[in-house]
Design a protein around this motif. Structure first.
Motif, short mmCIF file in Angstrom:
data_model
loop_
_atom_site.label_atom_id
_atom_site.label_comp_id
_atom_site.label_asym_id
_atom_site.label_seq_id
_atom_site.Cartn_x
_atom_site.Cartn_y
_atom_site.Cartn_z
N UNK A 52 43.92 22.08 35.41
CA UNK A 52 43.00 21.60 36.45
C UNK A 52 41.68 22.37 36.39
N UNK A 53 41.77 23.70 36.39
CA UNK A 53 40.54 24.51 36.39
C UNK A 53 39.70 24.20 35.15
N UNK A 54 40.37 24.08 34.02
CA UNK A 54 39.67 23.76 32.77
C UNK A 54 38.96 22.41 32.85
N UNK A 55 39.59 21.46 33.53
CA UNK A 55 38.96 20.14 33.70
C UNK A 55 37.70 20.23 34.57
N UNK A 56 37.61 21.26 35.38
CA UNK A 56 36.40 21.48 36.18
C UNK A 56 35.38 22.35 35.41
N UNK A 57 35.69 22.68 34.16
CA UNK A 57 34.76 23.47 33.35
C UNK A 57 34.98 24.97 33.40
N UNK A 58 36.16 25.41 33.86
CA UNK A 58 36.44 26.84 33.97
C UNK A 58 37.11 27.34 32.70
N UNK A 59 36.75 28.57 32.28
CA UNK A 59 37.29 29.14 31.04
C UNK A 59 38.27 30.26 31.37
N UNK A 60 39.29 30.35 30.54
CA UNK A 60 40.32 31.39 30.74
C UNK A 60 39.73 32.78 30.51
N UNK A 61 40.04 33.72 31.40
CA UNK A 61 39.69 35.13 31.19
C UNK A 61 40.98 35.94 31.35
N UNK A 62 41.23 36.84 30.39
CA UNK A 62 42.43 37.67 30.41
C UNK A 62 41.98 39.12 30.55
N UNK A 63 42.46 39.81 31.57
CA UNK A 63 41.93 41.12 31.95
C UNK A 63 43.02 42.18 31.90
N UNK A 64 42.63 43.45 31.74
CA UNK A 64 43.65 44.51 31.70
C UNK A 64 44.26 44.75 33.09
N UNK A 65 45.52 45.19 33.11
CA UNK A 65 46.18 45.47 34.39
C UNK A 65 45.74 46.82 34.95
N UNK A 66 45.25 47.71 34.09
CA UNK A 66 44.84 49.05 34.54
C UNK A 66 43.32 49.14 34.56
N UNK A 67 42.78 49.67 35.66
CA UNK A 67 41.33 49.87 35.79
C UNK A 67 41.11 51.26 36.40
N UNK A 68 39.88 51.74 36.34
CA UNK A 68 39.56 52.96 37.09
C UNK A 68 39.75 52.69 38.58
N UNK A 69 40.36 53.63 39.28
CA UNK A 69 40.63 53.46 40.72
C UNK A 69 39.34 53.17 41.48
N UNK A 70 38.27 53.77 41.02
CA UNK A 70 36.97 53.63 41.68
C UNK A 70 36.54 52.16 41.80
N UNK A 71 36.92 51.35 40.82
CA UNK A 71 36.54 49.93 40.85
C UNK A 71 36.98 49.29 42.16
N UNK A 72 38.19 49.62 42.61
CA UNK A 72 38.72 48.97 43.81
C UNK A 72 38.21 49.63 45.09
N UNK A 73 37.96 50.96 45.03
CA UNK A 73 37.32 51.63 46.17
C UNK A 73 36.00 50.96 46.49
N UNK A 74 35.24 50.66 45.44
CA UNK A 74 33.88 50.16 45.63
C UNK A 74 33.82 48.66 45.83
N UNK A 75 34.91 47.95 45.68
CA UNK A 75 34.87 46.48 45.80
C UNK A 75 35.78 45.99 46.93
N UNK A 76 37.07 46.19 46.75
CA UNK A 76 38.03 45.77 47.78
C UNK A 76 37.74 46.54 49.08
N UNK A 77 37.33 47.81 48.92
CA UNK A 77 36.91 48.60 50.09
C UNK A 77 37.87 49.70 50.43
N UNK A 78 37.35 50.92 50.69
CA UNK A 78 38.26 52.05 50.91
C UNK A 78 38.78 52.15 52.34
N UNK A 79 38.41 51.20 53.22
CA UNK A 79 39.06 51.18 54.53
C UNK A 79 39.96 49.96 54.69
N UNK A 80 40.29 49.32 53.58
CA UNK A 80 41.23 48.19 53.65
C UNK A 80 42.65 48.69 53.44
N UNK A 81 43.63 47.93 53.93
CA UNK A 81 45.04 48.29 53.71
C UNK A 81 45.34 48.43 52.23
#
Ligand SMILES: [Zn+2]
Ligand SMILES: [Zn+2]
Length: 417
Positions: A30-59
């Motif tokens: 379905x997504x591909x039919x809307x013009x979306x391309x597959x992206x495959x990402x690593x399961x491990x990231x620097x912890x800082x990535x989530x502090x600065x995005x998801x937010x360090x006061x979130x559950x």
């Protein structure tokens, strides 16, 4: 001692595995039919990535992340969600130099250290889409349409979109202030987390399951605080939903548990599913790329929890489309012929070859135990006549045909099966 799965982790087996595969296949299709391309990402990231995005006061960041130090002294996290990784990848590979917007589909596992319960595990899979590089409300609608289209493929009906706008850098601070003021007299009614976040992140109270709905109802509503730009965007999203006849309702308590959202947030629910009716959620995140050090790049997307969706599909007795199962029995002398026949039938059918080639009776017994639909019989007579017998295990009917007519005959037979 027997070694078992770790608490909160599980094997995906049998019907669950079939549904898992079908969700991934349909989602991508379905997504591909809307013009979306597959992206495959690593399961491990620097912890800082989530502090600065998801937010360090979130559950998620405060309590639920699997964070550890590797042998090189890096502080790493197993990803708790995938949008932050998409943004990280976008910046790292200078994707802003491509014609925008860029559209991605992902499917992969995420990790949150939560109390395991039905449909909720410490390792879980998310399917989602992200659009980066365009501010238009049309794209909010596009991702909602993709979400609906995917869910509809699984015969889940009475879908409805809950939406809200949570504003931007201009208008949200004023709302937060008003919210904090309104909450102060109710300080004692707040859970320990919300007490702590009252001044830093009061929006989390709206999201928190521990506060009473009666408290939430008397709080100021964000839609009364939106700036002109956010208000126009929100109105346009609602206008488009109305025009496209997509059922929706505005829910001012909807904030989603991630800090990076701006403007539109939404959930898709099915009114057939009772209280826990949310199938997926998403929203716009116009500062995420910028906050992670990239060029200002707005974005919007959604994510769906695959395990919960599997539970829902099982409850609905959803059946995955399956190929018919054939089982080749043969006289031991003609084992290699059986392999040839199988090659000619794959991938139109599921074809198993009996592992032993002993008496026909025993082979047929094994075939029926394995749930085969048809048995192909290559006895001495058949092989000498360049033919093959097909036995329908349900009706018991058996016919003999020429080998070169096999594929067509099977398709003909299966039309009625
Ligand atoms: Zn605003
Ligand atoms: Zn709370």
């Amino acid at each position: 001692m027997e070694i078992k799965t770790v608490k909160g982790f599980k094997d995906i087996l049998g019907l669950d595995a079939l549904l898992f595969n079908e969700i991934q296949r349909v989602g991508y299709d379905i997504a591909n039919s809307f013009g979306y391309k597959l992206i495959v990402l690593p399961t491990v990231e620097y912890a800082e990535l989530f502090d600065r995005s998801v937010g360090n006061t979130t559950d998620i960041v405060e309590k639920e992340m699997f964070t550890f130090e590797d042998k090189g002294g890096r502080t790493l996290s197993l990803r708790p969600e995938m949008t932050a990784s998409v943004a990280r990848s976008f910046i790292e590979h200078h994707m802003e130099t491509n014609p925008l917007p860029l559209k991605f589909f992902y499917f992969g596992q995420c990790f949150r250290y939560e109390n395991p319960q039905k449909g909720r595990y410490r390792e879980f899979y998310q399917l989602g889409v992200e659009v980066l590089g365009d501010i238009s409300p049309l794209l909010d609608i596009e991702v909602i349409q993709i979400a609906l289209k995917i869910i509809e493929q699984f015969n889940i009906k009475n879908l409805k979109v809950k939406i809200n706008s949570i504003g931007c850098r201009v208008c949200r601070p004023k709302y937060k202030e008003a919210l904090t003021e309104a909450l102060k007299p109710h300080y004692d009614e707040l859970c320990p987390d919300c007490k702590r976040r009252l001044y830093t992140n009061p929006l989390r109270v709206l999201d928190c399951k521990k506060e009473e709905d009666s408290l939430k109802e008397i709080l100021p509503r964000i839609t009364n605080y939106l700036c002109d730009e956010c208000r126009k965007h929100f109105e346009e999203v609602q206008r488009l939903l109305t025009e496209l006849k997509i059922p929706f309702e505005v829910d001012n308590t909807l904030v989603r548990g991630l800090d990076y959202y701006t403007k539109t947030v939404f959930e898709v629910i099915s009114e057939d599913l009772g209280a826990q009716n949310a199938l997926l959620g998403g929203g716009r995140y116009d500062y995420l790329v910028e906050d992670l050090g990239g060029r200002k790049t707005p974005g919007v997307g959604f994510a769906m929890g695959v395990e919960r969706f599997i539970e829902i599909l099982k409850g609905n007795k959803f059946k995955t489309p399956e190929k018919k199962k054939l089982y080749i029995t043969y006289d031991k002398k003609f084992g290699s012929n059986a392999f040839e026949i199988r090659n000619s039938l794959i991938p139109d059918f599921v074809v198993e070859i009996d592992p032993k080639g002993d008496s026909l009776k025993k082979q047929i017994e094994r075939a029926s135990k394995r749930g085969s639909d048809f048995i192909l019989i290559m006895g001495e007579n058949e092989v000498l006549e360049n033919s093959i017998s097909i036995k329908d295990l349900k009706s018991g009917n058996q016919i003999k045909i020429k080998i070169d007519e096999l594929k067509e005959s099977l398709k003909e037979l299966l039309k009625d099966a």
